[in-house]
Design a protein around this motif. Structure first.
Motif, mmCIF file in Angstrom:
data_model
loop_
_atom_site.group_PDB
_atom_site.id
_atom_site.type_symbol
_atom_site.label_atom_id
_atom_site.label_comp_id
_atom_site.label_asym_id
_atom_site.label_seq_id
_atom_site.Cartn_x
_atom_site.Cartn_y
_atom_site.Cartn_z
ATOM 1 N N LYS A 62 2.018 35.933 -26.718
ATOM 2 C CA LYS A 62 2.039 35.788 -25.268
ATOM 3 C C LYS A 62 3.186 34.876 -24.854
ATOM 4 O O LYS A 62 3.318 33.766 -25.342
ATOM 5 N N MET A 63 3.984 35.399 -23.945
ATOM 6 C CA MET A 63 5.105 34.670 -23.374
ATOM 7 C C MET A 63 4.895 34.645 -21.864
ATOM 8 O O MET A 63 4.153 35.487 -21.346
ATOM 9 N N PRO A 64 5.532 33.748 -21.157
ATOM 10 C CA PRO A 64 5.375 33.763 -19.700
ATOM 11 C C PRO A 64 5.754 35.124 -19.127
ATOM 12 O O PRO A 64 6.889 35.563 -19.245
ATOM 13 N N GLY A 65 4.777 35.817 -18.568
ATOM 14 C CA GLY A 65 5.011 37.113 -17.944
ATOM 15 C C GLY A 65 5.287 38.254 -18.897
ATOM 16 O O GLY A 65 5.736 39.316 -18.486
ATOM 17 N N ASN A 66 5.017 38.065 -20.206
ATOM 18 C CA ASN A 66 5.372 39.087 -21.186
ATOM 19 C C ASN A 66 4.450 39.000 -22.398
ATOM 20 O O ASN A 66 3.935 37.934 -22.710
#
Length: 193
Positions: A62-66
């Motif tokens: 999990k990445m910010p917005g992705n």
């Protein structure tokens, strides 16, 4: 690319053994077998002081917005997001096949000919306090090319331990051509008429 795969125990002793070990470690019902999609929790094989064993992890970094579900095998060791995982946090994703769609949105299931289980090379990390994994992909070989230009980095059973436990061998695997696979239409399997 790999966006879905199958994990079921029917007629596959290897997968059944993994399910039984996961149930022993985490309790029955800790996850749901079947078609595994990004963000799902599923077993991956890791190597620890206890040897090679399955752990439950979530699919995707999990990445910010992705959500990153795949990493390119050819460049993973050079990318800051994956560098540490390539060095010491490699995993194997057991399955009974993976799915891919062609340009006409037809769904296909890929398997190793003559094998009930299919193992994919992967990486794992801890993000937001939770273990998660991604599947390594590479250039499609001849058996996959007409459906998609990328495919999972498929490992044969005898390559699992070297991938997990030998950094030099793991580095070599990042540049190998995966074995040829068999392909069957998954759309036809789902139609009743």
């Amino acid at each position: 690319m790999c966006g879905r795969y199958q994990f079921t125990a029917e007629q596959c002793a290897e997968i059944l053994q993994i399910i039984q070990e996961v149930d022993r470690r985490h309790g029955a019902g800790a996850w749901t077998p079947g078609e595994i999609r990004p963000t799902a929790t599923a077993p991956v094989l890791v190597s620890t002081n206890e040897g090679i064993h399955p752990e439950l992890q979530s699919w995707g970094y999990k990445m910010p917005g992705n959500l990153v579900i795949n990493a390119r095998a050819e460049t993973a060791a050079d990318k800051p997001m994956f560098r540490a995982s390539v060095a010491s946090q490699r995993c194997v994703i057991p399955s009974t096949g993976f799915y891919e769609w062609d340009a006409q949105k037809r769904k296909y299931r890929f398997n190793l000919p003559g094998e009930e289980a299919l193992y994919m090379a992967g990486l794992y990390a801890v993000r937001d306090g939770k273990p998660c994994y991604c599947i390594l992909t590479t250039q499609a070989n001849e058996s996959m090319r007409e459906v998609h230009h990328r495919m999972p980095l498929v490992l044969r059973k005898d390559q699992i331990a070297p991938w997990l436990e030998q950094p030099q061998a793991a580095g070599d695997f990042l540049h190998m051509t995966p074995p040829l696979l068999s392909k069957v239409s998954a759309d036809a399997q789902m139609r009743l008429w």
